[in-house]
Design a protein around this motif. Structure first.
Motif, PDB file in Angstrom:
ATOM      1  N   GLU A  88      87.625 110.921  63.801  1.00 41.83           N
ATOM      2  CA  GLU A  88      87.590 110.931  65.269  1.00 41.83           C
ATOM      3  C   GLU A  88      88.961 110.556  65.815  1.00 41.83           C
ATOM      4  O   GLU A  88      89.657 109.726  65.250  1.00 41.83           O
ATOM      5  CB  GLU A  88      86.554 109.909  65.729  1.00 41.83           C
ATOM      6  CG  GLU A  88      85.951 110.184  67.062  1.00 41.83           C
ATOM      7  CD  GLU A  88      84.788 111.159  66.945  1.00 41.83           C
ATOM      8  OE1 GLU A  88      84.483 111.777  67.961  1.00 41.83           O
ATOM      9  OE2 GLU A  88      84.222 111.300  65.842  1.00 41.83           O
ATOM     10  N   CYS A 125      86.885 124.775  68.796  1.00 46.94           N
ATOM     11  CA  CYS A 125      86.110 124.278  69.930  1.00 46.94           C
ATOM     12  C   CYS A 125      87.062 123.693  70.958  1.00 46.94           C
ATOM     13  O   CYS A 125      87.825 122.778  70.661  1.00 46.94           O
ATOM     14  CB  CYS A 125      85.121 123.226  69.456  1.00 46.94           C
ATOM     15  SG  CYS A 125      84.172 122.543  70.790  1.00 46.94           S
ATOM     16  N   GLN A 157      86.383 122.087  73.787  1.00 47.49           N
ATOM     17  CA  GLN A 157      85.993 120.815  74.392  1.00 47.49           C
ATOM     18  C   GLN A 157      86.424 119.635  73.517  1.00 47.49           C
ATOM     19  O   GLN A 157      86.936 118.644  73.997  1.00 47.49           O
ATOM     20  CB  GLN A 157      84.475 120.764  74.601  1.00 47.49           C
ATOM     21  CG  GLN A 157      84.000 121.514  75.811  1.00 47.49           C
ATOM     22  CD  GLN A 157      83.983 123.016  75.578  1.00 47.49           C
ATOM     23  OE1 GLN A 157      83.726 123.464  74.477  1.00 47.49           O
ATOM     24  NE2 GLN A 157      84.291 123.782  76.609  1.00 47.49           N
ATOM     25  N   SER A 158      86.204 119.752  72.206  1.00 51.00           N
ATOM     26  CA  SER A 158      86.473 118.608  71.349  1.00 51.00           C
ATOM     27  C   SER A 158      87.806 118.724  70.627  1.00 51.00           C
ATOM     28  O   SER A 158      88.147 117.850  69.840  1.00 51.00           O
ATOM     29  CB  SER A 158      85.334 118.454  70.340  1.00 51.00           C
ATOM     30  OG  SER A 158      85.254 119.615  69.554  1.00 51.00           O
ATOM     31  N   ASP A 159      88.572 119.781  70.882  1.00 54.13           N
ATOM     32  CA  ASP A 159      89.842 120.004  70.205  1.00 54.13           C
ATOM     33  C   ASP A 159      89.667 119.911  68.693  1.00 54.13           C
ATOM     34  O   ASP A 159      90.414 119.247  67.992  1.00 54.13           O
ATOM     35  CB  ASP A 159      90.886 118.991  70.696  1.00 54.13           C
ATOM     36  CG  ASP A 159      92.259 119.278  70.105  1.00 54.13           C
ATOM     37  OD1 ASP A 159      92.533 120.457  69.808  1.00 54.13           O
ATOM     38  OD2 ASP A 159      93.047 118.342  69.938  1.00 54.13           O
ATOM     39  N   LYS A 160      88.645 120.545  68.201  1.00 54.31           N
ATOM     40  CA  LYS A 160      88.378 120.486  66.768  1.00 54.31           C
ATOM     41  C   LYS A 160      88.043 121.875  66.273  1.00 54.31           C
ATOM     42  O   LYS A 160      87.555 122.705  67.033  1.00 54.31           O
ATOM     43  CB  LYS A 160      87.159 119.593  66.509  1.00 54.31           C
ATOM     44  CG  LYS A 160      87.505 118.195  66.129  1.00 54.31           C
ATOM     45  CD  LYS A 160      86.260 117.505  65.657  1.00 54.31           C
ATOM     46  CE  LYS A 160      86.547 116.096  65.244  1.00 54.31           C
ATOM     47  NZ  LYS A 160      85.320 115.370  64.972  1.00 54.31           N
ATOM     48  N   SER A 220      89.244 112.344  80.159  1.00 53.32           N
ATOM     49  CA  SER A 220      89.468 112.265  78.721  1.00 53.32           C
ATOM     50  C   SER A 220      89.253 110.844  78.220  1.00 53.32           C
ATOM     51  O   SER A 220      88.789 110.633  77.115  1.00 53.32           O
ATOM     52  CB  SER A 220      90.878 112.745  78.392  1.00 53.32           C
ATOM     53  OG  SER A 220      91.803 111.913  79.034  1.00 53.32           O
ATOM     54  N   GLN A 258      85.752 110.192  77.559  1.00 54.59           N
ATOM     55  CA  GLN A 258      85.311 110.737  76.279  1.00 54.59           C
ATOM     56  C   GLN A 258      85.614 109.781  75.141  1.00 54.59           C
ATOM     57  O   GLN A 258      84.954 109.761  74.125  1.00 54.59           O
ATOM     58  CB  GLN A 258      86.017 112.065  76.014  1.00 54.59           C
ATOM     59  CG  GLN A 258      85.414 113.193  76.813  1.00 54.59           C
ATOM     60  CD  GLN A 258      86.250 114.433  76.704  1.00 54.59           C
ATOM     61  OE1 GLN A 258      87.360 114.392  76.211  1.00 54.59           O
ATOM     62  NE2 GLN A 258      85.709 115.538  77.165  1.00 54.59           N
ATOM     63  N   GLU A 262      84.821 104.558  71.132  1.00 49.83           N
ATOM     64  CA  GLU A 262      85.637 104.478  69.929  1.00 49.83           C
ATOM     65  C   GLU A 262      85.611 103.104  69.295  1.00 49.83           C
ATOM     66  O   GLU A 262      86.143 102.920  68.232  1.00 49.83           O
ATOM     67  CB  GLU A 262      87.059 104.928  70.247  1.00 49.83           C
ATOM     68  CG  GLU A 262      88.013 103.824  70.574  1.00 49.83           C
ATOM     69  CD  GLU A 262      87.977 103.458  72.029  1.00 49.83           C
ATOM     70  OE1 GLU A 262      89.027 103.151  72.546  1.00 49.83           O
ATOM     71  OE2 GLU A 262      86.896 103.466  72.644  1.00 49.83           O
TER      72      GLU A 262
END
Lengths: 520, 831
Positions: free
Chosen positions: B48, B362, B364-367, B682, B685, B689
């Motif tokens: 993450e 993706c 949205q999740s930059d993944k 952001s 989001q 964490e």
């Protein structure tokens, strides 16, 4: 994380016939037995009772063959001239045959001399047969008449003279003891009822009728004549159901297989075609050496017997069913491992953890994984791969080429290996699917081994053969291009009209846009 | 506020991660790496993104933990500043302004208050020096750090080419064919040189250097793939080196393990090699890491390795050389030939990824969602090989079919494959359905499906246009043979051509009735049911670069862009040119959900965006100077929720969002929101964490605990005590390996019961309290403070002795006993 990806061997769609259940079934016959008869075999008839002997009519004799005998077990030879159409009765006891001189003879299977002789036809009798009631015989002769005979009294019951040409084929209904059908060279098939004074139905086939056949149900009638096989629906008053044109010469004989699902037709074009009786499509076809005159299938399709114009009788027996015990003989795992966990029943809430299957790499893949190009090439030049699966060999060559190591893999080989490689290339380079890569391989080999040319006679000879093969292929391609060019010219003249129409349309559009541009 | 906001270009992915070596935090739980102007903080356990440290205004070129405080991080950047961060909280502590471009940073244990950086030498181009910068301890956020001393002259700019030795005693630096070692104490500089090429023709160029952490040993990597281990380098003459050779090409990075027992090396082969004890004979490999290894770093406890790859991927590897995780955002492909395509199913951007693969990214999740192997061949990492490239991709309207074209060019041959993939609902992935070899004799220039939403199945049509002057129409064939393995397959239905011109583009109208194919200078329009040529358009002399049909109310227009810098709009009803504009359009992209069409132009080193409707030649929105680089491709991605856009000018952003990909493979988008707004979104989001292993389950449990602790505040502490008691039960549940746990259906009631006890307890407690201790409330509190500490031991003791202790109980003890009796112990029997 990614694992090693094995070389993909491109699958090429198999052209031509597809392997279907039918192909497998009809290919399940042994190599044929050839028996030489005295003349053209005009009729083969199987006895309907075991041991399924068959009567073969050829020249002036009728031979009875046993199932596996290559010599006739019995011969009826009391004919002055040619005999025709020896046919068994339903119980397999009696045999009737027509003859060139016009008389019909009835034989007992066990005797030699004829039991009865029916005289009345003025010309040759080409077709005879028993009616379903067993006591009457029908016949058709070259005197245009179709007669009905009583066996006990050996007298003619009725004579129909409705055909206007030779009567050459016929059959009797299996269900109704009074009905029989004859086909004639006057292009018609007529259905006769012994109780009626004249024919009850006439079907126009359109060609001289060579053979007729009634389905066991009696509802469908098949007639063969000219290049056509036609199927008629009798119950609908002789309506044409389907017309098959799969032969390119006259169809001479028809036959149904034991299940009634397949129709076989033999022809002078040396082919036997097998049709499905549901779709009337050809599902299989046999090829013979000479024109076929007669054809018969034994009960259970055990034997196919085909008679030819040159007097050869071709007998094919079915291969025995392959016993499945062989595969079971494979060594089974030890008792302990076999039983372990066998009676474990998964519970409802259990979930399976599937173990990834172990990927077994082929030998060449293992070598390629280790970047051992030369050895990988050696591995695919092994005889069993090179000969039976050349696509694997070529796929590995392609892979080596992609990796840029093909040249080094080809280099440094001795005389034997070079000649082996060259043989492979020479043989396969003309196959379109292999051509691109094998041309590269051939190029590289010539490049690499140019300096040593002339040192080995074997290799030099291989090089010459390669050159020859390529030269031949080039000539062939040129010819094909010529043909293509000719065809293009033909098509161009055909579609000329449409092209001009398009031309107009196009120019309109163009001018319009151009106009618009200038306005802007 | 919304109305006032202008349109801004926002970078949203694809920034290169490989500016410098990544750094593990001291406990190896966080991974810090540079990403463009930012420093990204990833969790090493969950992949993450935990923090994004922003503040630099130039490319970040180096990061290093503060050796005196392992929770702080130094970072240096091309903007000439060194920043000190608290990376766990994402706070910028200090900024030291140096004033030079900083190219690498080294923070050492032994140096009290200075760091080493590489800066360009003043007045000379391409000459760099290693300097030590004194970081003054003065208070304040922004500090000038102008005090520095030169350590080494003429070093290489790359951070890989300089390394500090054991306890900072010496520094080794390589450049070209020279290795120089500087000893700080003795102030001695030793230089060692190699010949340019050795006897076997290998290239001796130094590429990287690493120093042994415990011994005096330097490892250098070379361009021919050799690794040399240098020892005894105190003397200029008596030095020795041993050579190890496995890599076939340039060694990209070297790194010693923490104890120095093994050496890690990586190169373009994408294989991580572990050399044991500095010998050539014993080595381990971790092959097929995807792409060339750029940097290798080792965590300070030695448990994890991390490799940064040229394609922006980060791989985390266990110390036993087992692949552990990979962090991948937008994978950098060698060449994005496919353009940007949107997967209708996942709304992910689809483009070239790893060699031979298609990446689903993706937004949205930059993944990376997943990577689909198209070519299905072993990828050989070697320079000069003609690799198979993925050149075209198209999705059918519902995402049920995927068509891909791959090609490999090797003079004079061209290998072309058209593959059609069917989405398998069961496995939720694409499955190869049909492969067509050599669909065209030359390169395929364009490919499109007929997009018809309602008629998805059998009317699906694929059109490919090729340089062999043909366009081909492919349709689905249904195999009626029940024995066939698959019932659907594709085959060619129609081949069209126009005057032997090369087909360059193809596109279907919205309703699928018309197909436009451009042949060099001419656009031809075909009826898609009869394949008759309907009409042609052209705008001489320019060749057609791109075409598209208008949508919705503008579906009667056909837009084309020509090479000679014209944008033309033709009316399909009148077959006439409606309007044309002088604009050098490189990309023409229609929005699938509205009438708007975006055109990106490229003129004298700057890209501009024009958004227009085909029915009027005046653009709705013009955005000049998007970026310095050329825009390579663009795509409209439909939004899940239509955005409220205030200004009429930006109404085209309402239904879908426009993404652009530049030549440098950076993904950009447009936003009308101010930067602050975007930031809050952001950072929201990133709210989850805190606890590192964030799984949905732990989130759920955490929420539960959180609520409980809130509810418990007004309860007595005894109750909380019991909480702590049953938390081992929950803990046990969570920490027992999954394969020895009983089934979930069995565990569920226990788990829920264990959570319920406190509730029961609470009510019982309250009742008891209310009945008996109403008068004693004042002393109750103080009593309980005492009890809490004893509770742990007493709890079990009192259970055993319950029968014996009948008399002489203090009031407090009596109360305690009563509580114990009322307690529900049924949960114990469960375990």
């Amino acid at each position: 994380m990614a694992s090693y990806k094995p070389v993909v061997v491109p699958a090429v769609p198999r052209l031509g016939e597809k392997v279907t259940q039918d192909t497998l079934y009809w290919q399940g016959y042994k190599t044929p037995v050839q028996i030489k008869e005295f003349g053209a075999v005009n009729k083969i008839d199987f006895s309907p009772v075991p041991p399924y002997n068959y009567a073969v009519t050829a020249s002036s004799r009728v031979h009875i063959y046993g199932r596996y005998s290559q010599e006739p077990i019995k011969t009826f030879s009391r004919f002055k001239d040619a005999a025709y159409c020896a046919t068994y009765r339903d119980d397999g006891q009696l045999l009737v045959a027509g003859s060139e001189e016009g008389s019909i003879r009835l034989f007992d299977i066990s005797g030699k001399a004829p039991l009865r002789q029916f005289d009345g036809h003025t010309k040759a009798v080409h077709v005879v047969g028993f009616l379903a009631d067993k006591y009457r015989i029908f016949s058709g002769g070259d005197d245009y008449s179709s007669n009905l005979w009583d066996i006990p009294s050996a007298t003619e019951i009725v004579s129909y003279t409705e055909h206007t040409d030779y009567v050459r084929c016929g059959c009797a209904s299996k269900l109704n003891g009074d009905v029989f059908i004859t086909g004639s060279y006057d292009h018609t098939v007529k259905v006769f009822d012994a109780r009626a004074k004249s024919s009850v139905m006439t079907i126009e086939h359109g060609h001289p009728v060579e053979s007729v056949l009634l389905f066991p149900s009696g509802g469908l009638l098949v007639s063969a004549g000219g290049r056509y096989v036609k199927v008629w629906d009798v119950l609908k008053g002789g309506q044409l159901l389907v017309s098959l044109k799969n032969h390119h010469k006259t169809v001479t004989c028809l036959c149904l297989n034991s299940s009634g699902q397949r129709l076989l037709s033999g022809s002078l074009d040396r082919h036997v075609k097998i049709y499905s009786t549901t779709s009337y499509k050809v599902v299989h076809s046999f090829n013979y050496a000479t024109s076929i005159l007669s054809l018969a299938l034994s009960p259970e399709d055990e034997t196919i017997v085909v008679g030819m114009t040159n007097g050869v009788l071709n007998v094919k027996h079915r291969k025995p069913e392959e016993s499945k015990e062989k595969s079971q003989k494979k060594r089974q795992p030890a008792y302990r491992t076999y039983v372990k966990g066998r009676n474990y029943m998964p519970k409802q809430e259990d979930f399976f953890v599937s173990k990834p299957g172990k990927c077994v790499l082929r030998k060449y893949d293992k070598l390629l994984k280790g970047f051992q190009s030369s050895k990988a090439l050696d591995a695919v030049l092994e005889p069993h791969i090179r000969l039976y699966t050349p696509e694997v060999t070529v796929a590995v060559m392609q892979e080596l080429n992609r990796r840029g190591t093909l040249r080094s893999a080809l280099a440094g080989r001795d005389e034997k290996q070079i000649s082996l490689l060259l043989t492979f290339v020479t043989r396969r380079v003309i196959e379109p699917r292999f051509t691109p890569i094998l041309v590269t391989v051939a190029d590289m080999i010539t490049d690499i081994y140019q300096p040593v040319l002339g040192q080995s006679a074997v290799v030099d000879k291989q090089f010459l053969r390669l050159q020859e093969a390529i030269g031949r292929e080039i000539d062939y391609q040129e010819e094909l291009l010529e043909v293509l060019g000719m065809m293009d010219a033909l098509f161009a003249t055909l579609t000329k009209k449409k092209a001009t129409y398009l031309e107009e349309n196009k120019s309109n559009g163009l001018t319009k846009t151009l106009d618009q541009d200038t306005c802007n | 506020m919304v109305a006032a906001a202008g349109l801004r270009v926002v970078r949203c992915g694809g920034s290169p991660l490989h500016g410098a070596r990544a750094v593990f935090s001291a406990d190896a739980r966080l991974l810090l790496c540079t990403a463009g102007d930012f420093v990204k903080v990833y969790s090493a356990a969950t992949e993450e993104l935990v923090r994004l440290l922003r503040g630099h205004s130039g490319l970040v070129t180096g990061v290093g933990l503060n050796p005196h405080n392992c929770l702080q991080l130094y970072s240096c950047s091309l903007d000439g500043s060194i920043k000190l961060w608290d990376f766990t909280d994402g706070i910028l502590i200090k900024t030291f302004t140096v004033g030079y471009k900083l190219l690498a940073l080294y923070a050492l244990d032994s140096c009290e208050d200075s760091v080493f950086v590489i800066i360009p030498k003043r007045g000379e181009r391409d000459t760099f020096q290693l300097v030590s910068v004194k970081l003054t301890k003065t208070a304040g956020q922004d500090v000038e750090a102008k005090e520095f001393s030169v350590v080494l002259e003429g070093v290489d700019a790359s951070p890989k080419c300089t390394a500090f030795g054991r306890e900072g005693e010496y520094v080794a630096s390589v450049k070209n064919f020279h290795l120089q070692v500087y000893f700080f104490k003795r102030k001695q500089l030793n230089r060692f040189s190699l010949r340019a090429t050795n006897a076997k023709g290998g290239n001796n160029l130094f590429t990287c250097v690493a120093c042994h952490p415990k011994e005096d040993c330097i490892a250098t990597g070379h361009a021919d793939g050799k690794i040399r281990l240098w020892r005894n380098f105190y003397h200029n003459k008596e030095y020795v080196f041993s050579t190890m050779h496995w890599h076939h090409d340039r060694v990209m990075d070297l790194s010693f393990s923490i104890e120095g027992t093994s050496l890690l090396s990586g190169g373009v082969e994408a294989v991580l090699v572990q050399w044991h004890n500095g010998s050539d004979c014993k080595k381990d490999f971790l092959p097929r890491l995807g792409s060339a290894i750029e940097y290798i770093s080792v965590s300070s406890d030695g448990t994890l390795y991390c490799t940064l790859h040229t394609d922006n991927r980060i791989t985390i590897i266990n110390s036993n050389l087992r692949f552990s995780k990979s962090i991948q955002g937008l994978i950098r492909a060698r060449d994005v030939k496919t353009g940007l395509v949107v997967d209708p199913r996942t709304k992910a951007l689809v483009l070239n990824g790893e060699a031979g693969h298609l990446q689903f990214y993706c937004l949205q999740s930059d993944k990376q969602l997943y990577s689909l192997d198209i070519v299905q061949q072993e990828y050989i990492q070697q320079a000069g090989l003609n690799q198979t490239d993925l050149v075209k991709v198209a999705f059918s309207a519902q995402g049920k079919w995927l068509a891909t074209v791959e090609e490999r060019e090797e003079e004079p041959d061209l290998e072309l494959h058209l593959k059609l993939w069917f989405f398998d609902e069961e496995t939720q992935s694409f499955k190869l359905n049909t492969q067509i070899s050599m669909p065209h004799d030359d390169h395929i220039t364009a490919m499109c499906f007929r997009d018809m939403d309602e008629l998805e199945d059998d009317s699906l049509i694929l059109v490919t246009a090729g340089k062999d002057c043909l366009f081909k129409v492919w349709v689905i064939l249904e195999d009626t043979d029940p024995e066939a393995q698959q019932s659907l397959s594709w085959s060619c239905d129609f081949v069209g051509s126009y005057h032997n011109y090369q087909a360059t583009n193809c596109c279907f109208s919205e309703d699928g009735s018309l197909l436009a194919v451009s042949f060099e200078e001419t656009v031809t329009v075909w009826d898609s049911s009869t394949w008759d040529l309907k009409c042609t358009f052209c705008h001489p002399p320019g060749k057609i670069r791109d075409i598209c049909f208008g949508r919705l109310t503008c579906s009667k227009y056909l837009i084309g862009a020509t090479d000679h810098g014209f944008l033309c709009c033709w009316n399909l009803l009148s077959c006439a040119l409606e309007w044309s504009a002088h604009l050098n359009v490189v990309i023409l992209q229609p929005d699938p959900l509205s009438e708007h069409i975006a055109a990106v132009s490229w003129l004298s080193k700057e890209s501009s965006l024009f958004v227009f409707k085909p029915n009027e030649p005046r653009p709705i929105c013009i955005q000049r100077n998007l970026c310095q680089e050329k825009i390579q491709c663009a795509a409209f991605v439909p939004r899940d929720v239509p955005e409220t856009v205030g200004s009429e000018k930006y109404v085209w952003l309402r239904r879908s969002q426009l993404y652009l990909l530049t030549d440098a493979q950076e993904l950009m988008t447009f936003s009308t929101k101010s930067p602050e707004e975007r930031l809050t979104v952001s950072s929201k989001q990133l709210a989850v964490e805190e606890s590192l292993p964030v799984t949905p389950f732990s989130l759920l449990l955490g929420k539960h605990r959180h609520q409980q602790s809130q509810g418990d505040t007004d309860l007595t502490k005894v109750v909380r005590n019991h909480h702590e008691q049953d938390s081992p039960a929950v803990k046990e549940l969570l920490h027992t390996p999954a394969h020895v746990l009983p089934s979930a259906s069995f565990l569920c009631p226990i788990f829920i019961n264990s959570l319920l006890i406190s509730k029961e307890k609470k009510s019982a407690e309250e009742v008891a309290d209310e009945v008996e201790m109403e008068s004693e409330e004042a002393e109750e509190d103080s009593d309980e403070e005492k009890d809490v500490t004893e509770m742990e031991q007493e709890n079990t003791k009192s259970m055993d002795l319950l029968g014996e202790i009948t008399c002489k109980l203090s009031k407090a003890e009596e109360k305690e006993l009563r509580k114990v009796r009322k307690m529900d112990y049924s949960w114990i029997s469960a375990f």
